[in-house]
Design a protein around this motif. Structure first.
Motif, mmCIF file in Angstrom:
data_model
loop_
_atom_site.group_PDB
_atom_site.id
_atom_site.type_symbol
_atom_site.label_atom_id
_atom_site.label_comp_id
_atom_site.label_asym_id
_atom_site.label_seq_id
_atom_site.Cartn_x
_atom_site.Cartn_y
_atom_site.Cartn_z
ATOM 1 N N GLY A 169 37.250 51.318 24.418
ATOM 2 C CA GLY A 169 35.974 51.035 25.075
ATOM 3 C C GLY A 169 35.977 49.876 26.031
ATOM 4 O O GLY A 169 34.925 49.515 26.571
ATOM 5 N N GLY A 170 37.141 49.279 26.278
ATOM 6 C CA GLY A 170 37.233 48.168 27.219
ATOM 7 C C GLY A 170 37.523 48.647 28.630
ATOM 8 O O GLY A 170 37.833 49.820 28.862
ATOM 9 N N ARG A 171 37.430 47.726 29.572
ATOM 10 C CA ARG A 171 37.666 48.046 30.976
ATOM 11 C C ARG A 171 38.575 46.989 31.599
ATOM 12 O O ARG A 171 38.525 45.822 31.222
ATOM 13 N N CYS A 172 39.372 47.413 32.569
ATOM 14 C CA CYS A 172 40.194 46.474 33.337
ATOM 15 C C CYS A 172 40.168 46.889 34.787
ATOM 16 O O CYS A 172 40.220 48.081 35.117
ATOM 17 N N GLY A 173 40.075 45.898 35.668
ATOM 18 C CA GLY A 173 40.094 46.157 37.094
ATOM 19 C C GLY A 173 40.779 45.029 37.833
ATOM 20 O O GLY A 173 41.045 43.964 37.281
ATOM 21 N N VAL A 174 41.086 45.268 39.099
ATOM 22 C CA VAL A 174 41.730 44.275 39.946
ATOM 23 C C VAL A 174 40.854 44.033 41.170
ATOM 24 O O VAL A 174 40.332 44.976 41.760
ATOM 25 N N VAL A 175 40.660 42.761 41.510
ATOM 26 C CA VAL A 175 39.969 42.417 42.745
ATOM 27 C C VAL A 175 41.039 42.008 43.750
ATOM 28 O O VAL A 175 41.901 41.173 43.462
ATOM 29 N N ALA A 176 41.024 42.643 44.920
ATOM 30 C CA ALA A 176 42.107 42.499 45.888
ATOM 31 C C ALA A 176 41.568 41.982 47.214
ATOM 32 O O ALA A 176 41.182 42.774 48.084
ATOM 33 N N PRO A 177 41.529 40.680 47.403
ATOM 34 C CA PRO A 177 41.016 40.140 48.665
ATOM 35 C C PRO A 177 42.109 39.956 49.708
ATOM 36 O O PRO A 177 43.286 39.765 49.385
ATOM 37 N N GLY A 178 41.690 40.008 50.963
ATOM 38 C CA GLY A 178 42.540 39.529 52.040
ATOM 39 C C GLY A 178 42.472 38.011 52.076
ATOM 40 O O GLY A 178 42.272 37.359 51.054
ATOM 41 N N MET A 179 42.618 37.412 53.247
ATOM 42 C CA MET A 179 42.645 35.960 53.335
ATOM 43 C C MET A 179 41.301 35.363 52.949
ATOM 44 O O MET A 179 40.256 35.774 53.448
ATOM 45 N N VAL A 180 41.354 34.390 52.046
ATOM 46 C CA VAL A 180 40.152 33.727 51.543
ATOM 47 C C VAL A 180 40.207 32.257 51.955
ATOM 48 O O VAL A 180 41.278 31.639 51.947
ATOM 49 N N ASP A 181 39.087 31.692 52.288
ATOM 50 C CA ASP A 181 39.016 30.307 52.744
ATOM 51 C C ASP A 181 39.159 29.359 51.560
ATOM 52 O O ASP A 181 38.186 28.802 51.051
ATOM 53 N N THR A 182 40.393 29.188 51.114
ATOM 54 C CA THR A 182 40.733 28.281 50.020
ATOM 55 C C THR A 182 41.985 27.508 50.424
ATOM 56 O O THR A 182 42.660 27.866 51.396
ATOM 57 N N PRO A 183 42.351 26.459 49.679
ATOM 58 C CA PRO A 183 43.581 25.714 49.989
ATOM 59 C C PRO A 183 44.846 26.562 49.886
ATOM 60 O O PRO A 183 45.919 26.133 50.335
ATOM 61 N N ALA A 213 33.591 52.216 35.077
ATOM 62 C CA ALA A 213 34.735 51.310 35.096
ATOM 63 C C ALA A 213 35.174 51.132 36.542
ATOM 64 O O ALA A 213 35.677 52.060 37.169
ATOM 65 N N ILE A 214 34.970 49.940 37.080
ATOM 66 C CA ILE A 214 35.382 49.664 38.458
ATOM 67 C C ILE A 214 36.836 49.209 38.408
ATOM 68 O O ILE A 214 37.130 48.080 38.029
ATOM 69 N N ARG A 215 37.737 50.079 38.781
ATOM 70 C CA ARG A 215 39.171 49.810 38.645
ATOM 71 C C ARG A 215 39.694 48.863 39.723
ATOM 72 O O ARG A 215 40.652 48.136 39.497
ATOM 73 N N GLU A 216 39.118 48.905 40.928
ATOM 74 C CA GLU A 216 39.583 48.028 42.006
ATOM 75 C C GLU A 216 38.464 47.774 43.002
ATOM 76 O O GLU A 216 37.697 48.681 43.330
ATOM 77 N N VAL A 217 38.385 46.520 43.444
ATOM 78 C CA VAL A 217 37.541 46.165 44.578
ATOM 79 C C VAL A 217 38.466 45.540 45.622
ATOM 80 O O VAL A 217 39.125 44.530 45.362
ATOM 81 N N PHE A 218 38.520 46.158 46.803
ATOM 82 C CA PHE A 218 39.393 45.717 47.890
ATOM 83 C C PHE A 218 38.520 45.096 48.973
ATOM 84 O O PHE A 218 37.676 45.762 49.571
ATOM 85 N N LEU A 219 38.731 43.793 49.219
ATOM 86 C CA LEU A 219 37.890 43.042 50.165
ATOM 87 C C LEU A 219 38.732 42.592 51.348
ATOM 88 O O LEU A 219 39.810 42.018 51.180
ATOM 89 N N MET A 220 38.209 42.804 52.557
ATOM 90 C CA MET A 220 38.861 42.309 53.760
ATOM 91 C C MET A 220 37.827 41.643 54.655
ATOM 92 O O MET A 220 36.651 42.044 54.672
ATOM 93 N N PRO A 221 38.227 40.619 55.415
ATOM 94 C CA PRO A 221 37.301 40.059 56.407
ATOM 95 C C PRO A 221 36.857 41.135 57.399
ATOM 96 O O PRO A 221 37.667 41.966 57.818
ATOM 97 N N GLN A 222 35.596 41.132 57.740
ATOM 98 C CA GLN A 222 35.074 42.139 58.660
ATOM 99 C C GLN A 222 35.606 41.939 60.085
ATOM 100 O O GLN A 222 35.792 42.896 60.829
ATOM 101 N N GLN A 223 35.898 40.664 60.421
ATOM 102 C CA GLN A 223 36.409 40.353 61.742
ATOM 103 C C GLN A 223 37.688 39.528 61.613
ATOM 104 O O GLN A 223 37.965 38.960 60.570
ATOM 105 N N GLY A 224 38.435 39.451 62.683
ATOM 106 C CA GLY A 224 39.635 38.628 62.675
ATOM 107 C C GLY A 224 40.890 39.476 62.643
ATOM 108 O O GLY A 224 40.852 40.663 62.549
#
Length: 224
Positions: A169-183, A213-224
């Motif tokens: 009954g558990g869930r696992c997913g991966v969040v996959a971002p492109g470049m993030v404004d961090t150090p 179950a949200i298995r993956e969220v893929f995030l990319m900057p809209q511009q750049g």
């Protein structure tokens, strides 16, 4: 009773932003990282909803002890965010320092497995959700990128964990971002994602209805 989220790599960047978003949504947060001072500052900001747990995400005993302390303090763990990770000071198979390469692989690969091992017994009790931090670099081939290869592991492991956890009954997913404004990234790259963008995706994954179950969220900057 408020639900509880355990976060590794919680002292800055995506981890800290996720702690803020979770606290705003009414969650308790367990903040795990090596930097005690940063964690205490963040916990002071979040108030009584936060628990500081200092340790290294490559230390199995430290992770298990922290998970047990979190469960005892808040009455259980409803979600986990295996977020701790890093890149290389000099990328490339031949150019990179060998100790640096080994350290990155230990954190990005072994650290994720150890985090899952520490949290799964608690998540099994709550039928909870585990989110892993992947990357756009784990969805495409990048010339010579050892860092990218570690994120390919994370993406594969997230899918395998999802199949394992769904049995109880558990869930696992991966969040996959492109470049993030961090150090993590060098300054100067325009139009990056913000840490709170990734945090919003994590909150979506852990608060989704039980039927979804949200298995993956893929995030990319809209511009750049």
């Amino acid at each position: 009773m408020a639900q509880t989220l355990f976060i590794t790599g919680a002292s800055s960047g995506i981890g800290a932003a996720t702690a803020r978003a979770a606290a705003e949504a009414g969650w308790n947060t367990a903040l795990f990282a090596r930097s005690a001072d940063r964690l205490r500052d963040l916990a002071d900001e979040l108030g009584g909803q936060a628990l500081v747990l200092t340790g290294d995400a490559t230390d199995a005993e430290a992770l298990s002890d922290a998970a047990a302390r979190c469960a005892d303090h808040f009455g259980g763990i409803d979600a986990g965010f295996a977020n701790a990770g890093r890149g290389l000071s000099k990328p490339g198979t031949e150019a990179g320092d060998l100790d640096d390469i080994r350290g990155m692989i230990d954190l990005n690969v072994t650290g994720v497995v150890l985090t899952a091992r520490a949290l799964l017994p608690h998540l099994r009790r709550s039928k909870g959700t585990l989110v892993l931090t992947g990357s756009a670099a784990g969805r495409r081939h990048i010339a010579g990128s050892i860092y990218g290869a570690t994120k390919w592991f994370v993406h594969g492991y997230a899918g395998n964990l999802a199949e394992e956890m769904r049995e109880w009954g558990g869930r696992c997913g991966v969040v996959a971002p492109g470049m993030v404004d961090t150090p993590f990234f060098d300054a100067g790259a325009p139009d990056k994602l913000q840490p709170q963008d990734v945090a919003a995706a994590v909150l979506q994954m852990i608060t989704a209805p039980e039927r979804a179950a949200i298995r993956e969220v893929f995030l990319m900057p809209q511009q750049g």
